[in-house]
Design an enzyme around this catalytic site. Structure first.
Site, short mmCIF file in Angstrom:
data_model
loop_
_atom_site.label_atom_id
_atom_site.label_comp_id
_atom_site.label_asym_id
_atom_site.label_seq_id
_atom_site.Cartn_x
_atom_site.Cartn_y
_atom_site.Cartn_z
N GLU B 55 0.82 -1.21 0.00
CA GLU B 55 0.00 0.00 0.00
C GLU B 55 0.85 1.26 0.00
O GLU B 55 0.52 2.24 -0.66
CB GLU B 55 -0.94 0.01 1.22
CG GLU B 55 -2.04 -1.05 1.16
CD GLU B 55 -1.53 -2.44 1.50
OE1 GLU B 55 -0.38 -2.56 1.98
OE2 GLU B 55 -2.27 -3.41 1.27
N HIS B 125 -11.84 -6.18 7.85
CA HIS B 125 -12.56 -6.02 6.58
C HIS B 125 -13.81 -5.19 6.80
O HIS B 125 -14.78 -5.32 6.05
CB HIS B 125 -12.94 -7.40 5.99
CG HIS B 125 -11.76 -8.25 5.66
ND1 HIS B 125 -11.11 -9.00 6.59
CD2 HIS B 125 -11.09 -8.44 4.49
CE1 HIS B 125 -10.09 -9.64 6.03
NE2 HIS B 125 -10.05 -9.31 4.76
#
Lengths: 363, 321
Positions: B55, B125
């Site tokens: 990322e 999540h």
């Protein structure tokens, strides 16, 4: 049509791949055990000799050699290898290194006198700046760390501009927003410095990718130090540059220290150059105090970048003669003798001055 | 469905802006949420591509692309994984223009990420990280509530000359179905939308929580006879202070609700600002119904999220203050 295909794909229909021993036994076996692997991650050959399965580490062989063109006294190791740069270029190189060195002395003292809040010198590393900058085109983008002011000076940054930024006065185009030495110049294609280390590293391949798409015929050079190379951003940057075919030169100034941290505490492998092959990047180690050698490798790297859209890693070995910054007193962690050696016996400017005297009769 | 509205917006940009590129993990085959299906085939691998799994690399790379003049549309696979990129977003993207005195900027960067509760996502999540970034001048943060909103807001975000974080509530990827206009349209950033006018209370949320509050408002009307004004904030930062304060000055009662944890959540900023601006118009303290101050649990999700019953209780409290 795409939507319909998606609708038909549902989790209930996904096959659960299960091991089926009978199927395996009935397939025709391979003759030897040393065929080529079919694994997606590596298609090397198999081997029953574990020694074949171990990459070399750096112990024992002394590490990757340093490329140099001239010795400490400015003598060419190989006269045929003279780069034959023009007198104009050679003099500009010398002059810019001297300018950097002199400006550093004055601005360091300015901080001591309370005129500016902070300063960082580049003593001992002048050749890494000027050797690399002189080998690039003016439209090549520069992403730097904080000890590359010579690159700016080579491109035409004025002393006034340096001081406007350091003083944070109304003439600073960056409007006095950052600490001293956080230079930037749109005109000279030098992205504004930021304090966090290595953050520029993944940005450089991004910019290079844009240049590639725009078919600009230019590359990006990304400077960083031996300490910054430990950051996650450095790893990400090299991996991205390699996988995405980015025309970027990663130029590491390995000057032996990250503030007080010597390289023995920074890494255990053979410096930064040894990491390049791990990413699939063409790499070279160079004597960073040899301005001609630095020029040579950067020129060659530039060509690889622009012609093949591949990154190159250059590790320039050098020595940080000055303190990390005006907030540092390096006598707290290294001997004055050590510093003195580099300042007197192996300084890039003196070395080049010797070369010039022999080459053109003057320096 | 919502993924297609994203694909549509990206397709529009890719077809009209030759510098635009879309990248991130698993982008090429269409993305884990099907948001980039067909784009690599249509525009080629040079423009729609996979990156390595990093990322910080994705955002750093995107900043460089944008700073060099390309429209860079990056994806974080889940908002929960944006944190390795926090330094690049907060210390670099947000400050790129400011620190250079506007000599340089990365305004052409947009970072998309699925966020929010999905029923079974648990700690990693389900997160809604908008508050971390709303605290960062230089960034914009946008959260759509539906497919039509997604396409318009995403087009506006990509074209906005500032780095924008676009957080897509993932529960809407499968759930929300709308007829999305096929043309090119933008929905302005930093403008909240009043979905239903009301006189007694202001209900404010963003993303999926807007739908929860819509239902709560209907419950309040039916069972308590209250007329509730429903507002979707849409852009979290910079937020539309005017619309919210105008509404609260009218109704005198405000309920803000978000999935993110209570303490330091963005409702806190809204509450602080509203009490300062609308103090004399308030009939009750601002109510915040949020996720609890714990990591996002798995089996306990129904108790964690600010469900309609908790919100309804808050309305009763507001109304009877």
């Amino acid at each position: 049509l795409t939507m319909l295909r998606l609708c038909r794909f549902s989790f209930r229909k996904t096959r659960a791949w299960a091991f089926s021993p009978t199927r395996l036994l009935s397939s025709s076996g391979e003759p030897s055990g040393h065929e080529q692997s079919l694994y997606p991650g590596s298609k090397s050959r198999f081997s029953a000799d574990i020694a074949q399965c171990r990459p070399l580490t750096s112990d024992g062989d002394g590490g990757v050699s340093l490329y140099r063109v001239m010795d400490r006294l400015g003598q060419l190791l190989n006269p045929e290898q003279d780069l034959n740069l023009s007198e104009e270029t050679l003099l500009k190189m010398h002059k810019t290194m001297m300018l950097l060195n002199t400006a550093d002395k004055i601005l360091y003292d300015a901080q001591r006198q309370g005129r500016i809040s902070f300063y960082m010198t580049s003593f001992g590393e002048e050749a890494t700046h000027i050797g690399s900058a002189s080998a690039l085109n003016s439209n090549d983008l520069v992403y730097a760390q904080y000890r590359e002011a010579g690159v700016l000076l080579w491109r035409g940054y004025t002393l006034d501009e340096m001081m406007n930024q350091c003083y944070g006065n109304h003439l600073d185009p960056a409007k006095g927003r950052q600490m001293p030495v956080h230079y930037g110049s749109k005109e000279l294609n030098y992205h504004t410095i930021s304090s966090p280390l290595a953050t520029q590293m993944p940005q450089a391949p991004g910019a290079a990718y844009a240049l590639k798409r725009a078919q600009a015929g230019a590359c990006v050079i990304c400077y960083f130090g031996d300490g910054a190379a430990s950051e996650g951003d450095a790893h990400a940057a090299m991996n991205f540059a390699a996988t995405l075919d980015c025309p970027v030169i990663f130029f590491c100034r390995n000057n032996g220290y990250a503030i007080s941290t010597p390289t023995e505490d920074q890494y255990r492998g053979d410096g930064i150059v040894a990491r390049g092959p791990g990413y699939g990047i063409d790499s070279v180690r160079v004597d960073g105090n040899d301005v001609l050698a630095v020029y040579d490798v950067v020129r060659a790297a530039r060509e690889i970048c622009v012609k093949m859209n591949k990154p190159v890693l250059i590790e320039a070995m050098t020595y940080r003669v000055g303190h990390h910054s005006t907030s540092d007193d390096s006598s707290a962690y290294r001997s004055i003798d050590e510093v003195s050696y580099w300042d007197r016996e192996d300084h890039p400017i003196s070395r080049f001055a010797h070369y010039l005297k022999q080459k053109i009769g003057r320096a | 469905a919502l993924p297609i509205s994203v694909t549509d917006a990206l397709d529009t940009i890719l077809s009209t802006d030759s510098s635009a590129v879309v990248f991130g993990e698993d982008i090429k085959f269409g993305g884990v949420f099907r948001c980039t299906v067909g784009l690599a085939e249509k525009y080629g691998n040079e423009r729609v591509f996979n990156t390595p799994l990093s990322e910080q690399g994705i955002v750093g790379f995107g900043i460089g692309l944008a700073a060099a003049g390309a429209t860079a549309i990056a994806e974080m696979q889940f908002a929960d994984y944006v944190f390795p990129a926090f330094d690049q977003l907060v210390n670099e993207a947000a400050k790129y223009r400011y620190r250079s005195g506007s000599m340089f900027d990365c305004g052409q960067l947009t970072v998309r990420m699925p966020c929010g509760a999905v029923g079974h996502g648990a700690l990693y999540h389900s997160q809604s990280p908008e508050a971390y970034f709303a605290h960062t001048p230089g960034l914009k943060v946008v959260v759509p509530r539906s497919p039509i909103q997604t396409k318009g807001l995403l087009l506006a975000s990509i074209r906005d000359p500032n780095p924008v974080l676009f957080m897509e509530p993932k529960i809407l990827y499968r759930q929300a179905v709308e007829d999305v206009p096929v043309g090119d349209y933008e929905i302005p950033l930093s403008r909240a939308e009043v979905l239903k006018e009301g006189a007694d209370l202001t209900l404010l949320a963003w993303g999926n929580q807007v739908h929860v509050l819509r239902e709560v408002g209907q419950m309040a009307e039916k069972e308590l006879g209250l007329s509730c004004e429903l507002i979707d904030l849409r852009t979290i930062y910079p937020w539309d202070r005017e619309t919210i304060c105008e509404s609260v000055s009218k109704t005198g009662r405000l309920l803000v609700s978000h999935e993110a944890p209570f303490t330091g959540g963005f409702a806190a900023e809204i509450a602080a600002f509203v009490q300062s601006e609308c103090f004399l118009n308030l009939e009750a303290p601002v109510e915040r119904v949020c996720g609890w101050d714990t990591p996002f649990p798995h089996i306990h999700e129904p108790f964690y999220v600010p469900n309609k019953y908790r919100c309804f209780d808050a309305i009763k409290k507001l109304a009877s203050y």
